[in-house]
Design a protein around this motif. Structure first.
Motif, PDB file in Angstrom:
ATOM      1  N   LEU A  55       0.807  -1.225   0.000  1.00 12.39           N
ATOM      2  CA  LEU A  55       0.000   0.000   0.000  1.00 12.39           C
ATOM      3  C   LEU A  55       0.841   1.277   0.000  1.00 12.39           C
ATOM      4  N   ARG A  56       2.144   1.144  -0.205  1.00 10.52           N
ATOM      5  CA  ARG A  56       2.993   2.333  -0.215  1.00 10.52           C
ATOM      6  C   ARG A  56       2.684   3.189  -1.434  1.00 10.52           C
ATOM      7  N   ALA A  57       3.056   4.454  -1.349  1.00 11.42           N
ATOM      8  CA  ALA A  57       2.830   5.444  -2.412  1.00 11.42           C
ATOM      9  C   ALA A  57       1.346   5.738  -2.613  1.00 11.42           C
ATOM     10  N   GLN A  58       0.559   5.583  -1.550  1.00 12.16           N
ATOM     11  CA  GLN A  58      -0.876   5.883  -1.618  1.00 12.16           C
ATOM     12  C   GLN A  58      -1.272   6.907  -0.559  1.00 12.16           C
ATOM     13  N   LYS A  59      -0.298   7.661  -0.073  1.00 12.95           N
ATOM     14  CA  LYS A  59      -0.517   8.765   0.877  1.00 12.95           C
ATOM     15  C   LYS A  59      -0.888   8.321   2.296  1.00 12.95           C
ATOM     16  N   ILE A  60      -0.772   7.046   2.592  1.00 14.74           N
ATOM     17  CA  ILE A  60      -1.054   6.573   3.947  1.00 14.74           C
ATOM     18  C   ILE A  60      -0.009   7.120   4.911  1.00 14.74           C
ATOM     19  N   GLY A  61       1.245   7.049   4.525  1.00 10.50           N
ATOM     20  CA  GLY A  61       2.318   7.586   5.365  1.00 10.50           C
ATOM     21  C   GLY A  61       2.147   9.075   5.606  1.00 10.50           C
TER      22      GLY A  61
END
Length: 146
Positions: free
Chosen positions: A71-77
């Motif tokens: 799920l990286r690069a989906q603005k979760i961080g």
């Protein structure tokens, strides 16, 4: 990503049963400590990201920021960081440090972390970054949010 991401603050004393399995799933050996505070991202009831806030040697630290690899690069961080920054602001917490990978400076810069000279950081963080470099071929830097 169509699903809503919810950020929840979880005291370390309650976090181990949620956070530790997530760390393991992502191949990490980190463990929740009772004195830590976790900013956990959930999609529905599934944890998909976490960042740990702690105070060591009277120094506030952002530690072990992890988002589920798929799920990286989906603005979760970024959502986790925004929640973290709001917490720091609301609680008037200054001079917070982190030691991210070298390629993540712009990411942590989203909430005003800036690279500092290692010699300007607390001694225990200077020691820690040296230890990281001994066990990893990745690059690291010390950043501070004033």
């Amino acid at each position: 990503m169509n699903k809503t991401v919810r950020i929840q603050l979880i005291p370390g004393s309650e976090a181990a049963s949620i956070v530790d399995p997530f760390y393991e799933q992502e191949g990490k050996t980190h463990r929740a400590r009772p004195s830590d505070l976790f900013f956990a991202a959930f999609i529905e009831d599934k944890i998909v990201g976490v960042c740990r806030f702690c105070v060591e040697e009277n120094t506030p630290l952002l530690r072990s920021m992890i988002v589920q690899e798929s799920l990286r690069a989906q603005k979760i961080g970024a959502k986790i960081l925004e929640s973290f920054a709001e917490y720091l602001k609301h609680n008037n917490i200054k001079e917070t440090y982190c030691i991210p990978y070298g390629h993540l400076g712009n990411f942590y810069g989203l909430i005003d972390f800036k690279v500092v000279r290692e010699t300007d950081a607390p001694a225990f963080l200077q020691d820690r970054i040296q230890e990281y470099r001994k066990i990893s071929d990745k690059t690291f830097m010390i950043m501070r949010r004033d």
